[in-house]
Design a protein around this motif. Structure first.
Motif, short mmCIF file in Angstrom:
data_model
loop_
_atom_site.label_atom_id
_atom_site.label_comp_id
_atom_site.label_asym_id
_atom_site.label_seq_id
_atom_site.Cartn_x
_atom_site.Cartn_y
_atom_site.Cartn_z
N GLY A 1 0.79 -1.21 0.00
CA GLY A 1 0.00 0.00 0.00
C GLY A 1 0.82 1.27 0.00
N ILE A 2 0.10 2.36 0.10
CA ILE A 2 0.74 3.67 0.05
C ILE A 2 1.63 3.90 1.27
N SER A 3 1.19 3.44 2.44
CA SER A 3 2.02 3.67 3.63
C SER A 3 3.34 2.92 3.53
N GLY A 4 3.33 1.73 2.96
CA GLY A 4 4.58 1.00 2.77
C GLY A 4 5.50 1.70 1.78
N GLY A 5 4.91 2.26 0.72
CA GLY A 5 5.71 3.02 -0.24
C GLY A 5 6.33 4.26 0.37
N ILE A 6 5.56 4.95 1.20
CA ILE A 6 6.09 6.14 1.87
C ILE A 6 7.21 5.74 2.84
N PHE A 7 7.04 4.61 3.52
CA PHE A 7 8.09 4.13 4.42
C PHE A 7 9.38 3.84 3.65
N LEU A 8 9.26 3.17 2.49
CA LEU A 8 10.46 2.87 1.69
C LEU A 8 11.12 4.15 1.20
N ILE A 9 10.33 5.13 0.79
CA ILE A 9 10.91 6.40 0.34
C ILE A 9 11.64 7.09 1.48
N ALA A 10 11.02 7.12 2.66
CA ALA A 10 11.66 7.78 3.81
C ALA A 10 12.95 7.06 4.22
N LEU A 11 12.90 5.73 4.26
CA LEU A 11 14.10 4.97 4.61
C LEU A 11 15.20 5.17 3.57
N GLY A 12 14.83 5.16 2.31
CA GLY A 12 15.81 5.38 1.25
C GLY A 12 16.41 6.77 1.30
N ILE B 1 3.91 2.82 -4.66
CA ILE B 1 2.82 3.79 -4.65
C ILE B 1 2.10 3.81 -6.00
N LEU B 2 2.85 3.79 -7.09
CA LEU B 2 2.23 3.81 -8.42
C LEU B 2 1.40 2.56 -8.68
N VAL B 3 1.91 1.40 -8.30
CA VAL B 3 1.15 0.16 -8.49
C VAL B 3 -0.11 0.17 -7.63
N THR B 4 -0.02 0.68 -6.42
CA THR B 4 -1.20 0.74 -5.55
C THR B 4 -2.26 1.66 -6.13
N ILE B 5 -1.85 2.82 -6.62
CA ILE B 5 -2.82 3.75 -7.22
C ILE B 5 -3.42 3.13 -8.47
#
Length: 93
Positions: free
Chosen positions: A2-13, A44-48
């Motif tokens: 989901g979007i929250s997982g994508g945001i977490f990966l972006i923040a960690l990266g 995030i793109l795949v989730t959207i």
């Protein structure tokens, strides 16, 4: 994920790519951060895309109404006449 997982990966990266200044000889921390950022954007793109595709899919169901009884003029109900049955006798009067 989901979007929250994508945001977490972006923040960690972003933390690995821009905030941490370690230089181990066996891994490039900056490159790992960039890869995690790209993975987060992809998630995030795949989730959207999945949400948009799910909204477009409409399940249409056909509803068929079978009446087992019908109203007569006096307000009572009478069962329907079977198709092969003889007609009812006419009221005399």
């Amino acid at each position: 994920m989901g979007i929250s997982g994508g945001i977490f990966l972006i923040a960690l990266g972003a933390m690995l790519a821009f905030a941490i200044r370690l230089d181990p000889w066996w891994i490039d921390i900056d490159m790992v951060g960039v890869v995690l950022i790209l993975a987060g954007v992809a998630v995030i793109l795949v989730t959207i895309w999945y949400w948009k595709d799910r909204r477009r899919r409409v399940i249409r169901s056909w509803v068929e109404e079978n009446r087992l009884s019908h109203q007569t003029g006096d307000g009572g109900s009478q069962p329907p006449i079977p198709p092969d049955a003889p007609p009812p006798p006419s009221p005399s009067g």
